[in-house]
Scaffold this motif. Structure first.
Motif, PDB file in Angstrom:
ATOM      1  N   HIS A  59      -3.750  -4.043  -4.813  1.00  0.00           N
ATOM      2  CA  HIS A  59      -3.102  -2.802  -4.367  1.00  0.00           C
ATOM      3  C   HIS A  59      -2.711  -1.876  -5.516  1.00  0.00           C
ATOM      4  O   HIS A  59      -2.339  -0.733  -5.288  1.00  0.00           O
ATOM      5  CB  HIS A  59      -1.903  -3.128  -3.461  1.00  0.00           C
ATOM      6  CG  HIS A  59      -2.326  -3.704  -2.146  1.00  0.00           C
ATOM      7  ND1 HIS A  59      -2.271  -5.050  -1.863  1.00  0.00           N
ATOM      8  CD2 HIS A  59      -2.872  -3.115  -1.056  1.00  0.00           C
ATOM      9  CE1 HIS A  59      -2.750  -5.266  -0.656  1.00  0.00           C
ATOM     10  NE2 HIS A  59      -3.115  -4.112  -0.138  1.00  0.00           N
ATOM     11  N   CYS A  82       1.287   4.297  -2.704  1.00  0.00           N
ATOM     12  CA  CYS A  82       0.943   5.666  -2.304  1.00  0.00           C
ATOM     13  C   CYS A  82       2.141   6.602  -2.423  1.00  0.00           C
ATOM     14  O   CYS A  82       2.076   7.751  -1.979  1.00  0.00           O
ATOM     15  CB  CYS A  82       0.422   5.676  -0.869  1.00  0.00           C
ATOM     16  SG  CYS A  82      -1.175   4.873  -0.692  1.00  0.00           S
ATOM     17  N   ALA A 127      -2.807   3.254   3.928  1.00  0.00           N
ATOM     18  CA  ALA A 127      -3.069   4.372   3.007  1.00  0.00           C
ATOM     19  C   ALA A 127      -3.198   5.670   3.811  1.00  0.00           C
ATOM     20  O   ALA A 127      -2.715   6.724   3.386  1.00  0.00           O
ATOM     21  CB  ALA A 127      -4.330   4.103   2.190  1.00  0.00           C
ATOM     22  N   THR A 159      -4.770  -2.332   4.739  1.00  0.00           N
ATOM     23  CA  THR A 159      -4.653  -1.473   3.562  1.00  0.00           C
ATOM     24  C   THR A 159      -5.206  -0.082   3.865  1.00  0.00           C
ATOM     25  O   THR A 159      -4.581   0.930   3.530  1.00  0.00           O
ATOM     26  CB  THR A 159      -5.393  -2.136   2.378  1.00  0.00           C
ATOM     27  OG1 THR A 159      -4.780  -3.412   2.152  1.00  0.00           O
ATOM     28  CG2 THR A 159      -5.312  -1.291   1.120  1.00  0.00           C
ATOM     29  N   THR A 181       0.838  -1.208   0.000  1.00  0.00           N
ATOM     30  CA  THR A 181       0.000   0.000   0.000  1.00  0.00           C
ATOM     31  C   THR A 181       0.871   1.256   0.000  1.00  0.00           C
ATOM     32  O   THR A 181       0.664   2.174  -0.802  1.00  0.00           O
ATOM     33  CB  THR A 181      -0.914   0.004   1.251  1.00  0.00           C
ATOM     34  OG1 THR A 181      -1.701  -1.187   1.231  1.00  0.00           O
ATOM     35  CG2 THR A 181      -1.810   1.224   1.280  1.00  0.00           C
TER      36      THR A 181
END
Ligand SMILES: Nc1ncnc2c1ncn2[C@@H]1O[C@H](COP(=O)(O)OP(=O)(O)OP(=O)(O)O)[C@@H](O)[C@H]1O
Ligand SMILES: Cc1ncc(COP(=O)(O)O)c(N)n1
Length: 277
Positions: free
Chosen positions: A263, A34, A222, A218, A30
């Motif tokens: 993901h 990101c 995030a 997740t 994750t």
């Protein structure tokens, strides 16, 4: 010359999942998606796949303290999270290390039971999360059964969710998300209670799938990623929800049980990632 340590860096303190779908593996995937550099303190190792948790073993206190020291000595961690913490001794160790080092805002995912039913922390460990670790949490993210345990009450309505969130906030966590993934309502409702007292619902259509291994990890990762990049608490929470929704919706066919999330999905479906976090 580029400034050393200027790239956003985050830390996960949790258990591994040999099956790649939950725990530290979900966290790292994750954070990578990101745009955040991820580091990890491994508290426990699980032998696990999408069918369940076959075994787990927590690491020695010495090994855990050394990982914290290694990360502190070299990185500029802007935000961190905790996941599976195994037992009271390890909750205490994590608490001590988070008091010792500044790793930025803490997102506490109070992981208790895996989707397949395996208990990932002892009862004494849960008690210590409740009485001690939660005091360090910038955001705590219980699912419904976890919220019931932390608030010591049954949650059978939306108003009860708010009462529970307030009780959990009273334990010391600044902001609370009670996740609504468990259940069978057509709409999934996550309740957010902010430090200011403002509360709001994050609603989304329930996606009909058993591929929900690692949803909580997740979501919290995030949120941590977004915080590491400088977002406000509210922005980070709203981003986390969008990220996890995309990851659940766009399933990948991996494993024979509660399959992992996708993901990659958020970045494949959104061209505006950098504008949004
Ligand atoms: N079937 C679903 N459809 C849409 N959203 C979901 C679904 N299941 C979970 N979510 C979302 O995923 C996030 C995590 O919620 P959930 O209640 O599953 O947490 P969790 O039980 O801690 O997850 P896990 O233990 O699998 O890591 C929440 O934002 C929730 O709304
Ligand atoms: C190491 C580890 N951490 C967290 C979870 C919770 O995820 P899930 O409830 O989806 O099984 C897990 N199964 N394993």
């Amino acid at each position: 010359m580029t400034e050393i340590n200027s790239f956003p860096q985050a830390l996960t303190i949790a258990g591994t999942d040999s099956g790649g779908g939950a725990g530290i593996m979900a966290d790292l995937k994750t954070m990578q998606e990101c745009g955040v550099f991820s580091t990890a303190v491994v508290v426990a190792v699980t032998a696990q796949n999408t069918l369940g948790v076959q075994d787990f073993q927590a690491l020695s206190p010495k090994m855990i303290n050394e990982q914290f020291q290694s990360i502190h000595d070299d990185f500029d961690i802007k935000a961190c999270k905790t996941g599976m913490l195994a037992d009271a001794e390890h909750v205490q160790l994590v608490y001590d290390n988070l008091q010792k080092y500044d790793f930025g805002p803490l997102v506490l995912d109070p992981v208790m039971v895996a989707k397949g039913g395996a208990q990932l922390i002892s009862d004494e460990g849960i008690d210590l999360i409740r009485t001690k670790l939660s005091q360090l949490a910038t955001i705590i993210t219980p699912n419904m059964p976890e919220a019931e345990r932390l608030a010591d009450m049954k949650i059978e309505s939306q108003s009860a969710m708010l009462v529970a969130a307030k009780k959990i906030q009273a334990l010391g966590a600044k902001n609370v998300i009670v996740k609504g993934g468990h259940g069978d309502t057509e709409t999934v409702r996550d309740l957010v209670l902010l430090e200011s007292g403002e509360n709001f619902w994050m609603n989304s259509p329930r996606i009909e799938t058993i591929r929900t291994h690692g949803t909580g990890d997740t979501l919290s990762s995030a949120i941590v990623s977004s915080l590491a990049k400088g977002s406000t608490i509210k922005e980070a929470i709203l981003f986390g929800k969008k990220f996890v929704e995309a990851a659940i919706k766009n399933t990948i066919q991996v494993g024979h049980g509660h399959g992992p999330l996708n993901h990659w999905a958020y970045n494949q479906t959104s061209e505006e990632l950098n504008d949004e976090i």
